[in-house]
Design a protein around this motif. Structure first.
Motif, mmCIF file in Angstrom:
data_model
loop_
_atom_site.group_PDB
_atom_site.id
_atom_site.type_symbol
_atom_site.label_atom_id
_atom_site.label_comp_id
_atom_site.label_asym_id
_atom_site.label_seq_id
_atom_site.Cartn_x
_atom_site.Cartn_y
_atom_site.Cartn_z
ATOM 1 N N LEU A 76 0.853 -1.119 0.139
ATOM 2 C CA LEU A 76 0.076 0.111 0.028
ATOM 3 C C LEU A 76 0.839 1.202 -0.041
ATOM 4 N N LYS A 77 2.161 1.224 0.736
ATOM 5 C CA LYS A 77 2.924 2.444 0.685
ATOM 6 C C LYS A 77 3.368 2.762 -0.649
ATOM 7 N N SER A 78 3.541 1.707 -1.522
ATOM 8 C CA SER A 78 3.889 1.906 -2.884
ATOM 9 C C SER A 78 3.114 2.438 -3.704
ATOM 10 N N LEU A 79 1.725 1.864 -3.467
ATOM 11 C CA LEU A 79 0.440 2.370 -4.295
ATOM 12 C C LEU A 79 0.196 3.811 -3.904
ATOM 13 N N ARG A 80 0.349 4.418 -2.838
ATOM 14 C CA ARG A 80 0.174 5.827 -2.635
ATOM 15 C C ARG A 80 1.171 6.606 -3.435
ATOM 16 N N MET A 81 2.178 6.181 -3.912
ATOM 17 C CA MET A 81 2.969 6.868 -4.884
ATOM 18 C C MET A 81 2.433 7.332 -6.211
ATOM 19 N N LEU A 82 1.207 6.197 -6.568
ATOM 20 C CA LEU A 82 0.632 6.265 -7.820
ATOM 21 C C LEU A 82 -0.570 7.389 -7.879
ATOM 22 N N THR A 83 -0.006 8.445 -7.917
ATOM 23 C CA THR A 83 -1.128 9.647 -7.821
ATOM 24 C C THR A 83 -2.111 9.754 -9.016
ATOM 25 N N PRO A 84 -3.239 10.431 -8.975
ATOM 26 C CA PRO A 84 -4.310 10.187 -10.059
ATOM 27 C C PRO A 84 -3.988 11.111 -11.456
ATOM 28 N N ASP A 85 -2.983 11.949 -11.078
ATOM 29 C CA ASP A 85 -2.518 12.632 -12.266
ATOM 30 C C ASP A 85 -1.894 12.057 -13.320
ATOM 31 N N LYS A 86 -1.224 10.831 -12.888
ATOM 32 C CA LYS A 86 -0.642 9.834 -13.900
ATOM 33 C C LYS A 86 -1.516 9.588 -14.794
ATOM 34 N N ILE A 87 -2.663 9.277 -14.513
ATOM 35 C CA ILE A 87 -3.807 8.800 -15.651
ATOM 36 C C ILE A 87 -4.194 9.573 -16.561
ATOM 37 N N ALA A 88 -4.505 10.899 -16.198
ATOM 38 C CA ALA A 88 -4.786 11.966 -17.035
ATOM 39 C C ALA A 88 -4.136 12.033 -18.385
ATOM 40 N N PRO A 89 -2.877 12.212 -18.582
ATOM 41 C CA PRO A 89 -2.443 12.322 -20.062
ATOM 42 C C PRO A 89 -2.901 11.160 -20.890
ATOM 43 N N VAL A 90 -3.107 9.866 -20.502
ATOM 44 C CA VAL A 90 -3.598 8.948 -21.288
ATOM 45 C C VAL A 90 -4.819 9.096 -21.714
ATOM 46 N N ALA A 91 -5.864 9.625 -20.897
ATOM 47 C CA ALA A 91 -7.118 10.112 -21.330
ATOM 48 C C ALA A 91 -7.014 10.958 -22.448
ATOM 49 N N GLY B 251 1.680 4.282 -12.692
ATOM 50 C CA GLY B 251 2.596 5.338 -12.339
ATOM 51 C C GLY B 251 3.093 5.819 -13.983
ATOM 52 N N ASN B 252 4.301 5.601 -14.126
ATOM 53 C CA ASN B 252 4.983 6.084 -15.494
ATOM 54 C C ASN B 252 4.855 4.856 -16.458
ATOM 55 N N GLU B 253 4.231 3.770 -16.032
ATOM 56 C CA GLU B 253 4.258 2.674 -17.001
ATOM 57 C C GLU B 253 3.018 2.549 -17.792
ATOM 58 N N VAL B 254 2.700 2.192 -18.821
ATOM 59 C CA VAL B 254 1.585 2.077 -19.578
ATOM 60 C C VAL B 254 1.709 0.889 -20.306
ATOM 61 N N PHE B 255 0.598 -0.172 -20.086
ATOM 62 C CA PHE B 255 0.542 -1.368 -20.535
ATOM 63 C C PHE B 255 -0.706 -1.667 -21.503
ATOM 64 N N LEU B 256 -0.384 -2.250 -22.794
ATOM 65 C CA LEU B 256 -1.271 -2.526 -23.519
ATOM 66 C C LEU B 256 -1.649 -3.820 -23.116
ATOM 67 N N MET B 257 -3.002 -4.153 -22.681
ATOM 68 C CA MET B 257 -3.625 -5.277 -21.959
ATOM 69 C C MET B 257 -4.180 -6.187 -23.019
ATOM 70 N N SER B 258 -3.881 -7.684 -22.685
ATOM 71 C CA SER B 258 -4.317 -8.849 -23.837
ATOM 72 C C SER B 258 -5.887 -8.730 -23.661
#
Length: 300
Positions: A212-227, A247-254
């Protein structure tokens, strides 16, 4: 990238929705900021969040209007699309982001737990998309961006209602992409990893606290550029896809496709399925993973 476009973002008063609305406005879009101002459980709180985002957008030189309707109601969904048309003269982008949680282990889940989550996530995405589809068809352009989740794509305990809704959204998005491609309308999904009040409300065992500590680093603003990218004309070649953002990773999901097959010219019996099919296909079975098993590394 969104100059002269009008975007409707649902659940845009806080978290991921707020960041998407702000960034879309910063990139030139006029934004309908929808948020009824309710708690995670769907109870009335205040209409303040939508107003606050509108004020922030206008203070930065953008244009926006608030909407307080619930996506779980068909008439309210139609009304928020009408608000975009009446205020800005058109609608170009729909972001289906609104959501609630009612997490509980399956054998304790009530009908109300199930219905309320399905109604907001799946019905809500349908209602808003259906209301906008007529306008998209007539103008022969438009973009849908839907929020799905690895809770459905991979799996998480205690979220049967949420997981089912998020997988339903995958099917909805693909159907929209297929049905409306001839009208130059696109539909894609984002599976976001971001710390929000929804994520913070999920029950966790003590051994998960470090994660959970690492998840708190994943701020909502990281999603906005993809949208913003998916809403723009620069993504005209992207349709019917699922992207996970961590975070700074973008995955194409199967997406589901055949893995292996077995054949018997004389047909199958329960016994030959046991003796032939099972040992042949079992090495390719998908493990019973949870999201944290698949995305096991710390984001950077």
């Amino acid at each position: 990238m969104l100059e002269n476009k009008v975007a409707l973002v649902t659940g845009a008063g806080r978290g991921i929705g707020r960041e998407m609305a702000l960034m879309m406005a910063a990139h030139g879009a006029k934004v309908v900021v929808n948020d009824p101002g309710v708690s995670l459980e769907g109870k009335d709180e205040t209409d303040g969040p939508a107003n606050e985002v509108v004020r922030d957008i206008k203070a930065a030189g953008g244009d926006a209007v608030a909407d307080y309707g619930s996506v779980s109601d068909s008439a309210s969904a139609k009304a928020m699309v009408t608000r975009a048309m009446d205020t800005f003269g058109k609608i170009d982008v729909v972001v289906n982001n609104a959501g609630i949680l009612r997490d509980v282990i399956f054998h304790k889940m009530t009908d109300e737990d199930w219905d309320s989550v399905i109604k907001v996530h799946l019905y809500g995405s349908y209602y808003v998309s259906r209301a906008a589809a007529e306008h998209f068809r007539k103008q022969e352009s438009g973009t849908f961006v839907h929020m799905t989740s690895t809770s459905g794509l991979v799996g998480n305990p205690g979220q049967a209602n949420y997981s089912a809704a998020k997988m339903g959204i995958i099917g909805l998005s693909k159907s929209l992409a297929l049905d409306m491609a001839k009208f130059n309308v696109r539909s894609n999904c984002i599976s976001p990893f971001a710390w929000s009040r929804m994520i913070g409300s999920i029950p966790n065992t003590p051994d998960q606290e470090e994660r959970l500590k690492s998840l708190r680093m994943l701020t909502p603003d990281k999603i906005a550029p993809v949208a913003v990218f998916l809403a723009s004309d620069d993504s005209k070649e992207v349709n019917g896809q699922i992207f996970a953002v961590r975070g700074n990773e973008v995955f194409l999901m199967s997406q589901p496709r055949p893995l292996r097959s077995v054949h018997r010219s004389e047909g199958w019996t329960p016994e030959t399925l046991r003796d032939h099919m099972l040992p042949t296909l079992k090495p390719s079975f998908i493990p019973l993973h949870m999201s944290r098993d698949v995305f096991s590394w710390t984001p950077v």
